[in-house]
Design a protein around this motif. Structure first.
Motif, PDB file in Angstrom:
ATOM      1  N   LYS A  85       0.790  -1.229   0.000  1.00  0.00           N
ATOM      2  CA  LYS A  85       0.000   0.000   0.000  1.00  0.00           C
ATOM      3  C   LYS A  85       0.824   1.281   0.000  1.00  0.00           C
ATOM      4  CE  LYS A  85      -3.809   2.379   2.260  1.00  0.00           C
ATOM      5  NZ  LYS A  85      -4.799   2.397   3.307  1.00  0.00           N
ATOM      6  N   TYR A  86       2.052   1.215   0.483  1.00  0.00           N
ATOM      7  CA  TYR A  86       2.833   2.421   0.723  1.00  0.00           C
ATOM      8  C   TYR A  86       4.171   2.381  -0.018  1.00  0.00           C
ATOM      9  CZ  TYR A  86      -0.419   2.650   4.635  1.00  0.00           C
ATOM     10  OH  TYR A  86      -1.545   2.677   5.402  1.00  0.00           O
ATOM     11  N   PRO A  87       4.761   3.560  -0.224  1.00  0.00           N
ATOM     12  CA  PRO A  87       6.104   3.588  -0.817  1.00  0.00           C
ATOM     13  C   PRO A  87       7.171   3.133   0.177  1.00  0.00           C
ATOM     14  CG  PRO A  87       5.178   5.823  -0.664  1.00  0.00           C
ATOM     15  CD  PRO A  87       4.190   4.889  -0.059  1.00  0.00           C
ATOM     16  N   TYR A  88       8.154   2.438  -0.341  1.00  0.00           N
ATOM     17  CA  TYR A  88       9.325   2.000   0.419  1.00  0.00           C
ATOM     18  C   TYR A  88      10.499   2.237  -0.518  1.00  0.00           C
ATOM     19  CZ  TYR A  88      11.607  -0.966   3.993  1.00  0.00           C
ATOM     20  OH  TYR A  88      12.380  -1.448   5.024  1.00  0.00           O
ATOM     21  N   LEU A  89      11.343   3.184  -0.189  1.00  0.00           N
ATOM     22  CA  LEU A  89      12.391   3.625  -1.096  1.00  0.00           C
ATOM     23  C   LEU A  89      13.782   3.354  -0.549  1.00  0.00           C
ATOM     24  CD1 LEU A  89      10.883   7.141  -1.930  1.00  0.00           C
ATOM     25  CD2 LEU A  89      10.609   5.016  -3.235  1.00  0.00           C
ATOM     26  N   VAL A  90      14.718   3.111  -1.457  1.00  0.00           N
ATOM     27  CA  VAL A  90      16.131   2.992  -1.101  1.00  0.00           C
ATOM     28  C   VAL A  90      16.919   3.999  -1.918  1.00  0.00           C
ATOM     29  CG1 VAL A  90      15.926   0.541  -0.534  1.00  0.00           C
ATOM     30  CG2 VAL A  90      16.691   1.206  -2.809  1.00  0.00           C
ATOM     31  N   ILE A  91      18.015   4.449  -1.346  1.00  0.00           N
ATOM     32  CA  ILE A  91      18.962   5.276  -2.088  1.00  0.00           C
ATOM     33  C   ILE A  91      20.245   4.468  -2.196  1.00  0.00           C
ATOM     34  CG2 ILE A  91      19.785   6.542  -0.041  1.00  0.00           C
ATOM     35  CD1 ILE A  91      19.970   9.041  -1.927  1.00  0.00           C
ATOM     36  N   GLU A  92      20.764   4.411  -3.410  1.00  0.00           N
ATOM     37  CA  GLU A  92      21.961   3.612  -3.643  1.00  0.00           C
ATOM     38  C   GLU A  92      22.999   4.423  -4.400  1.00  0.00           C
ATOM     39  OE1 GLU A  92      20.481   0.211  -5.774  1.00  0.00           O
ATOM     40  OE2 GLU A  92      19.892   1.398  -7.492  1.00  0.00           O
ATOM     41  N   ARG A  93      24.247   4.117  -4.106  1.00  0.00           N
ATOM     42  CA  ARG A  93      25.356   4.759  -4.799  1.00  0.00           C
ATOM     43  C   ARG A  93      25.745   3.859  -5.960  1.00  0.00           C
ATOM     44  NH1 ARG A  93      28.982   7.148  -0.994  1.00  0.00           N
ATOM     45  NH2 ARG A  93      29.075   5.111  -0.011  1.00  0.00           N
ATOM     46  N   ILE A  94      25.820   4.461  -7.140  1.00  0.00           N
ATOM     47  CA  ILE A  94      26.336   3.732  -8.290  1.00  0.00           C
ATOM     48  C   ILE A  94      27.650   4.396  -8.672  1.00  0.00           C
ATOM     49  CG2 ILE A  94      24.177   2.758  -9.110  1.00  0.00           C
ATOM     50  CD1 ILE A  94      23.835   5.057 -10.971  1.00  0.00           C
ATOM     51  N   ALA A  95      28.605   3.605  -9.105  1.00  0.00           N
ATOM     52  CA  ALA A  95      29.979   4.079  -9.250  1.00  0.00           C
ATOM     53  C   ALA A  95      30.170   5.136 -10.325  1.00  0.00           C
ATOM     54  CB  ALA A  95      30.909   2.901  -9.503  1.00  0.00           C
ATOM     55  N   ASP A  96      29.427   5.076 -11.398  1.00  0.00           N
ATOM     56  CA  ASP A  96      29.587   6.105 -12.419  1.00  0.00           C
ATOM     57  C   ASP A  96      28.229   6.509 -12.962  1.00  0.00           C
ATOM     58  OD1 ASP A  96      28.864   4.123 -14.281  1.00  0.00           O
ATOM     59  OD2 ASP A  96      30.939   3.668 -14.740  1.00  0.00           O
ATOM     60  N   ALA A  97      28.211   7.557 -13.750  1.00  0.00           N
ATOM     61  CA  ALA A  97      26.956   8.162 -14.198  1.00  0.00           C
ATOM     62  C   ALA A  97      26.070   7.202 -14.966  1.00  0.00           C
ATOM     63  CB  ALA A  97      27.246   9.402 -15.042  1.00  0.00           C
ATOM     64  N   ASP A  98      26.650   6.296 -15.742  1.00  0.00           N
ATOM     65  CA  ASP A  98      25.813   5.375 -16.516  1.00  0.00           C
ATOM     66  C   ASP A  98      25.665   4.014 -15.850  1.00  0.00           C
ATOM     67  OD1 ASP A  98      28.276   4.226 -16.955  1.00  0.00           O
ATOM     68  OD2 ASP A  98      28.354   4.713 -19.090  1.00  0.00           O
ATOM     69  N   GLY A  99      26.334   3.823 -14.727  1.00  0.00           N
ATOM     70  CA  GLY A  99      26.219   2.572 -13.988  1.00  0.00           C
ATOM     71  C   GLY A  99      26.802   1.384 -14.721  1.00  0.00           C
ATOM     72  N   ALA A 100      27.644   1.647 -15.708  1.00  0.00           N
ATOM     73  CA  ALA A 100      28.119   0.580 -16.579  1.00  0.00           C
ATOM     74  C   ALA A 100      29.476   0.013 -16.188  1.00  0.00           C
ATOM     75  CB  ALA A 100      28.178   1.107 -18.019  1.00  0.00           C
ATOM     76  N   ASN A 101      29.998   0.372 -15.051  1.00  0.00           N
ATOM     77  CA  ASN A 101      31.340  -0.103 -14.703  1.00  0.00           C
ATOM     78  C   ASN A 101      31.333  -1.504 -14.097  1.00  0.00           C
ATOM     79  OD1 ASN A 101      30.324   0.309 -12.154  1.00  0.00           O
ATOM     80  ND2 ASN A 101      32.121   1.394 -11.404  1.00  0.00           N
ATOM     81  N   GLY A 102      30.186  -2.076 -13.912  1.00  0.00           N
ATOM     82  CA  GLY A 102      30.103  -3.435 -13.405  1.00  0.00           C
ATOM     83  C   GLY A 102      30.021  -3.555 -11.899  1.00  0.00           C
ATOM     84  N   ALA A 103      30.293  -2.479 -11.163  1.00  0.00           N
ATOM     85  CA  ALA A 103      30.222  -2.533  -9.704  1.00  0.00           C
ATOM     86  C   ALA A 103      28.764  -2.556  -9.258  1.00  0.00           C
ATOM     87  CB  ALA A 103      30.932  -1.336  -9.088  1.00  0.00           C
ATOM     88  N   ALA A 104      28.487  -3.367  -8.265  1.00  0.00           N
ATOM     89  CA  ALA A 104      27.126  -3.434  -7.734  1.00  0.00           C
ATOM     90  C   ALA A 104      26.811  -2.151  -6.977  1.00  0.00           C
ATOM     91  CB  ALA A 104      26.992  -4.632  -6.798  1.00  0.00           C
ATOM     92  N   PRO A 105      25.596  -1.637  -7.122  1.00  0.00           N
ATOM     93  CA  PRO A 105      25.205  -0.449  -6.343  1.00  0.00           C
ATOM     94  C   PRO A 105      25.257  -0.753  -4.844  1.00  0.00           C
ATOM     95  CG  PRO A 105      23.619  -0.897  -8.087  1.00  0.00           C
ATOM     96  CD  PRO A 105      24.537  -2.083  -8.010  1.00  0.00           C
ATOM     97  N   GLU A 106      25.585   0.277  -4.063  1.00  0.00           N
ATOM     98  CA  GLU A 106      25.623   0.150  -2.608  1.00  0.00           C
ATOM     99  C   GLU A 106      24.441   0.912  -2.020  1.00  0.00           C
ATOM    100  OE1 GLU A 106      28.872   2.226  -0.822  1.00  0.00           O
ATOM    101  OE2 GLU A 106      28.427   1.466   1.187  1.00  0.00           O
ATOM    102  N   ILE A 107      23.602   0.226  -1.257  1.00  0.00           N
ATOM    103  CA  ILE A 107      22.467   0.890  -0.622  1.00  0.00           C
ATOM    104  C   ILE A 107      22.968   1.691   0.571  1.00  0.00           C
ATOM    105  CG2 ILE A 107      20.273   0.559   0.594  1.00  0.00           C
ATOM    106  CD1 ILE A 107      19.751  -1.850  -1.206  1.00  0.00           C
ATOM    107  N   LEU A 108      22.605   2.985   0.586  1.00  0.00           N
ATOM    108  CA  LEU A 108      23.073   3.920   1.607  1.00  0.00           C
ATOM    109  C   LEU A 108      22.010   4.253   2.642  1.00  0.00           C
ATOM    110  CD1 LEU A 108      24.794   6.350  -0.900  1.00  0.00           C
ATOM    111  CD2 LEU A 108      25.915   4.604   0.512  1.00  0.00           C
ATOM    112  N   GLY A 109      20.757   3.963   2.343  1.00  0.00           N
ATOM    113  CA  GLY A 109      19.679   4.273   3.269  1.00  0.00           C
ATOM    114  C   GLY A 109      18.347   3.890   2.677  1.00  0.00           C
ATOM    115  N   TYR A 110      17.327   4.001   3.511  1.00  0.00           N
ATOM    116  CA  TYR A 110      15.977   3.679   3.059  1.00  0.00           C
ATOM    117  C   TYR A 110      14.965   4.448   3.887  1.00  0.00           C
ATOM    118  CZ  TYR A 110      15.796   0.444   7.065  1.00  0.00           C
ATOM    119  OH  TYR A 110      15.817  -0.103   8.326  1.00  0.00           O
TER     120      TYR A 110
END
Length: 183
Positions: free
Chosen positions: A50-75
């Motif tokens: 019923k409700y929003p549940y959001l996460v913020i994640e760090r991606i290593a570069d602008a296009d996210g194409a460097n292969g590194a997994a995103p790191e969740i920083l908070g929710y």
């Protein structure tokens, strides 16, 4: 670069890793025991019904194409304020930022997205239930209250000596923010 997205059940392990030190070392949550990954996944699933549940994640570069997994920083998420139909335009909000990542704007970004999503769903009132330190308190400061004030919430009430953790009593405050007009 950071990205905000809806939480997924598969995020339970990463989100629980953020939440665990709050349970074990602070009075920010009055929960005594760290939930299991399965319990946490169920909480996410139930909220998303019923409700929003959001996460913020760090991606290593602008296009996210460097292969590194995103790191969740908070929710953050919203949930039922009270179960009665008369409260159907109200929600309670919660936010947790990974220790060491505070003060970088992640909380503000998350809450801005959360409030936008809540407005789209027709919610008008957001409430935050916050543990509040008393003189001499340990395991808690008033940073959550300050954050919510910065986000436009105002204090509407204090419950005295209502939470007990780490062999001491804590107050609880309620803060509110109006998300829309009450027509």
């Amino acid at each position: 670069m950071v990205n905000i997205r809806s939480a997924k059940i598969e995020d339970a392990t990463a989100l629980l890793a953020i939440y665990k030190p709050y349970v074990e070392n602070t009075a920010i949550t009055f929960e005594y025991d760290v939930p299991t990954v399965e319990e946490f996944a169920e909480r996410i699933q139930n909220t998303l019904e019923k409700y929003p549940y959001l996460v913020i994640e760090r991606i290593a570069d602008a296009d996210g194409a460097n292969g590194a997994a995103p790191e969740i920083l908070g929710y953050c998420y919203a949930g039922v304020f009270k179960a009665r139909a008369a409260y159907s335009h109200c929600v309670e909000t919660s936010i947790y930022i990974k220790l060491g990542e505070h003060g970088k704007g992640y909380g503000r970004a998350l809450y801005n997205e959360l409030e936008s999503a809540l407005k789209k769903q027709g919610f008008l009132n957001a409430y935050a239930c916050i543990a509040s330190p008393k003189p001499g308190s340990t395991h808690l400061d008033n940073s959550s209250q300050k954050f919510h004030e910065h986000m436009g919430y105002s204090l509407v009430g204090t419950f005295h000596d209502c939470g007990y953790k780490f062999n001491q009593w804590f107050n609880m405050i309620w803060m509110e923010k109006m998300l829309g007009e009450h027509l």
